[in-house]
Design a protein around this motif. Sequence first.
Motif, PDB file in Angstrom:
ATOM      1  N   SER A 169       0.870  -1.177   0.000  1.00  0.00           N
ATOM      2  CA  SER A 169       0.000   0.000   0.000  1.00  0.00           C
ATOM      3  C   SER A 169       0.904   1.225   0.000  1.00  0.00           C
ATOM      4  CB  SER A 169      -0.900   0.033   1.236  1.00  0.00           C
ATOM      5  OG  SER A 169      -1.812  -1.030   1.238  1.00  0.00           O
ATOM      6  N   ARG A 170       0.437   2.298  -0.628  1.00  0.00           N
ATOM      7  CA  ARG A 170       1.219   3.528  -0.606  1.00  0.00           C
ATOM      8  C   ARG A 170       0.267   4.716  -0.636  1.00  0.00           C
ATOM      9  NH1 ARG A 170       4.560   2.560  -5.957  1.00  0.00           N
ATOM     10  NH2 ARG A 170       4.061   0.431  -5.368  1.00  0.00           N
ATOM     11  N   PHE A 171       0.759   5.833  -0.176  1.00  0.00           N
ATOM     12  CA  PHE A 171       0.020   7.085  -0.281  1.00  0.00           C
ATOM     13  C   PHE A 171       0.952   8.099  -0.906  1.00  0.00           C
ATOM     14  CE2 PHE A 171      -1.719  11.162   1.347  1.00  0.00           C
ATOM     15  CZ  PHE A 171      -2.994  11.055   0.807  1.00  0.00           C
ATOM     16  N   LEU A 172       0.490   8.725  -1.981  1.00  0.00           N
ATOM     17  CA  LEU A 172       1.292   9.696  -2.716  1.00  0.00           C
ATOM     18  C   LEU A 172       0.581  11.044  -2.706  1.00  0.00           C
ATOM     19  CD1 LEU A 172       0.876   6.891  -4.764  1.00  0.00           C
ATOM     20  CD2 LEU A 172       3.077   7.798  -5.485  1.00  0.00           C
ATOM     21  N   ILE A 173       1.357  12.103  -2.671  1.00  0.00           N
ATOM     22  CA  ILE A 173       0.797  13.455  -2.737  1.00  0.00           C
ATOM     23  C   ILE A 173       1.371  14.138  -3.974  1.00  0.00           C
ATOM     24  CG2 ILE A 173       0.563  15.684  -1.579  1.00  0.00           C
ATOM     25  CD1 ILE A 173       0.936  14.183   1.086  1.00  0.00           C
ATOM     26  N   PHE A 174       0.478  14.607  -4.851  1.00  0.00           N
ATOM     27  CA  PHE A 174       0.846  15.244  -6.116  1.00  0.00           C
ATOM     28  C   PHE A 174       0.525  16.731  -6.066  1.00  0.00           C
ATOM     29  CE2 PHE A 174      -0.068  10.835  -7.128  1.00  0.00           C
ATOM     30  CZ  PHE A 174       0.896  10.489  -8.041  1.00  0.00           C
ATOM     31  N   GLY A 222       1.047  17.464 -11.435  1.00  0.00           N
ATOM     32  CA  GLY A 222       1.160  16.017 -11.491  1.00  0.00           C
ATOM     33  C   GLY A 222       2.494  15.484 -11.007  1.00  0.00           C
ATOM     34  N   ARG A 223       3.252  16.313 -10.293  1.00  0.00           N
ATOM     35  CA  ARG A 223       4.549  15.877  -9.762  1.00  0.00           C
ATOM     36  C   ARG A 223       4.366  15.318  -8.355  1.00  0.00           C
ATOM     37  NH1 ARG A 223       6.596  21.301 -12.132  1.00  0.00           N
ATOM     38  NH2 ARG A 223       5.552  22.078 -10.264  1.00  0.00           N
ATOM     39  N   ILE A 224       5.108  14.248  -8.041  1.00  0.00           N
ATOM     40  CA  ILE A 224       5.056  13.681  -6.702  1.00  0.00           C
ATOM     41  C   ILE A 224       5.822  14.584  -5.745  1.00  0.00           C
ATOM     42  CG2 ILE A 224       5.726  11.746  -5.230  1.00  0.00           C
ATOM     43  CD1 ILE A 224       5.373   9.893  -7.599  1.00  0.00           C
ATOM     44  N   VAL A 225       5.148  15.001  -4.686  1.00  0.00           N
ATOM     45  CA  VAL A 225       5.782  15.824  -3.668  1.00  0.00           C
ATOM     46  C   VAL A 225       6.414  14.935  -2.601  1.00  0.00           C
ATOM     47  CG1 VAL A 225       5.405  17.613  -1.921  1.00  0.00           C
ATOM     48  CG2 VAL A 225       4.139  17.684  -4.088  1.00  0.00           C
ATOM     49  N   PRO A 233       7.547   6.653 -19.412  1.00  0.00           N
ATOM     50  CA  PRO A 233       7.660   8.008 -18.854  1.00  0.00           C
ATOM     51  C   PRO A 233       8.688   8.051 -17.732  1.00  0.00           C
ATOM     52  CG  PRO A 233       5.733   6.921 -17.949  1.00  0.00           C
ATOM     53  CD  PRO A 233       6.315   5.975 -18.969  1.00  0.00           C
ATOM     54  N   GLN A 234       9.151   9.251 -17.420  1.00  0.00           N
ATOM     55  CA  GLN A 234      10.124   9.392 -16.338  1.00  0.00           C
ATOM     56  C   GLN A 234       9.505   9.003 -15.002  1.00  0.00           C
ATOM     57  OE1 GLN A 234      11.210  13.388 -15.082  1.00  0.00           O
ATOM     58  NE2 GLN A 234      13.361  12.778 -14.917  1.00  0.00           N
ATOM     59  N   MET A 235       8.262   9.460 -14.748  1.00  0.00           N
ATOM     60  CA  MET A 235       7.570   9.167 -13.500  1.00  0.00           C
ATOM     61  C   MET A 235       6.620   8.004 -13.767  1.00  0.00           C
ATOM     62  SD  MET A 235       4.860   9.379 -11.302  1.00  0.00           S
ATOM     63  CE  MET A 235       3.654  10.483 -12.027  1.00  0.00           C
ATOM     64  N   ARG A 236       6.888   6.848 -13.118  1.00  0.00           N
ATOM     65  CA  ARG A 236       6.141   5.636 -13.429  1.00  0.00           C
ATOM     66  C   ARG A 236       5.005   5.341 -12.453  1.00  0.00           C
ATOM     67  NH1 ARG A 236      11.445   5.882 -15.448  1.00  0.00           N
ATOM     68  NH2 ARG A 236      12.327   4.097 -14.391  1.00  0.00           N
ATOM     69  N   ASN A 276       3.566  14.958 -16.673  1.00  0.00           N
ATOM     70  CA  ASN A 276       4.400  13.762 -16.871  1.00  0.00           C
ATOM     71  C   ASN A 276       4.748  13.544 -18.347  1.00  0.00           C
ATOM     72  OD1 ASN A 276       5.844  11.635 -15.754  1.00  0.00           O
ATOM     73  ND2 ASN A 276       4.180  10.173 -15.987  1.00  0.00           N
ATOM     74  N   SER A 277       5.049  14.626 -19.041  1.00  0.00           N
ATOM     75  CA  SER A 277       5.307  14.532 -20.481  1.00  0.00           C
ATOM     76  C   SER A 277       6.792  14.661 -20.834  1.00  0.00           C
ATOM     77  CB  SER A 277       4.518  15.617 -21.218  1.00  0.00           C
ATOM     78  OG  SER A 277       4.908  16.909 -20.779  1.00  0.00           O
TER      79      SER A 277
END
Length: 508
Positions: A15-20, A24-27, A440-443, A471-472
């Motif tokens: 499980s994970r929690f991500l904040i964007f 659309g960048r991961i903080v 993409p760079q961010m998967r 993410n382009s």
Amino acid sequence: MPAFVGAIDQGTSTSRFLIFDDQGRIVTSHQVEFEQHYPNPGWVEHDPYDLIDSAKTCIEHAVRKFEDLGNDVSQIKAIGITNQRETAVVWDRHTGKPLGPAIVWSDSRTAETVKQLSEKSDKGIDAIKDICGLPLRTYFSGVKLRWMLDHNPHVQAAHDEGRLLFGTVDSWLIYNLTGGSKNGGLHVTDVTNASRTMLMDIHSLKWSQDVLSFFGFNPDILPRIVSSSEVYGNIHEGSLSGVPIAGCLGDQQAALVGQKCFQAGDAKNTYGTGCFMLFNTGDEPVISKNGLLTTVGYQFGTNKPAYALEGSIAVAGSSIQFLRDNLKMIKTASDVNTLASAVKDTAGVYFVTAFTGLFAPYWRDDARGTICGMTQFTTREHIARATLEASCYQTKAILDAMNADSGRPLKTLKVDGGMTNSDLCMQIQADILGINVDRPQMRETTGLGSAIAAGFAVGIWQDFEQLQNINSEDHTIFTPKISQEERNAKIKGWEQAVERSFGWANSS
């Protein structure tokens, strides 16, 4: 103040929690691995409490990191949820307690259940395919629920007494996050997850009474079907108390959104625990003639849904875990690349990773893991490379089926997921497919997809045009480097190995 969106990504092993941020960048993010349970051959279970507890743990840790970066929790405007699909959870509506382990999507114990259900119709495994878009297979949660009712007296009693609630993992998470049994927790599921139960009419996006009668289920056990992007309710407690849950997508559909496959003809492949290719077919469902699945791709609010054809591979990244945990060949997942890179090919070795059968386009529940072509020359390096190649060959079989169903051959395949971190694996994939592979760079596209859905619901984004730059940058394109003759020879060897994997399982 900048706006941010959170995403719970509840997968098969972590499980994970991500904040964007709004670009659309991961903080920041936090991830927790939880225990897998294998009580019998072909059985795969999760403790439902592990699923919700690990998600809550990830939220608290990620929010703490977010604040340590100088941000305020009030800047998180919504969260989305993306989840392992088809995994079935049952619980008591009065107590909120699970009535048994969650049966995981890759579990194959329901082979006999599938056989019995298919015998109820002249159409066999396609008995309800015209309604739900899916064949009768061990993969889907409807047959898992039928198995629970037949084999767990607590589930049967709850069903008969009107106490039973059923859902896929998204429903279980939302129910608990919005308060559970004591505080009015919501019992909902989005259209993408509902389309994997076998119980939803793929055309009307409503639960099918005909299918419920076919399975013998009471409709009051089912969650309410909602779109993939709308405000469902607010988180009840913890650091994000009061924050709306506003997006929900099955993990593979979330990756479709995260890869911005918004046009008919766009396709992506996600290499996670399993491997899943989705092809956007537009606003009308296409029923496959080549062993693929018809599914809902996404639905934003009241807009028309986008449908997809899907090919599913049961074992991808989990085969690397198998090398690590079962065979003790490697210590970490990344070690497989070191081994596989040490040899130029597999020296004729093929590893059919059919631990619980083969999914699309073979659909053989009786297949089992098989290593073919070993000689005294074979080393663990060859087996490591064959492990990477297994997902690539199965992807080729799915792509061929997809091209046949769609009538528009794919020119480039967008990829994401943990295995795509391996340059070697992605080069092998391009060589076997004979087309370009775009990484993409961010998967973290599953988390991004659910964040996009939640962001749309609360107005952070208003249309798909605003997402064009997300993410382009810094994509890596892998191009084929082997001849068609060599490709054909490799694929022929794989097909022979697949045939040798059939028939090993005893369905009784």
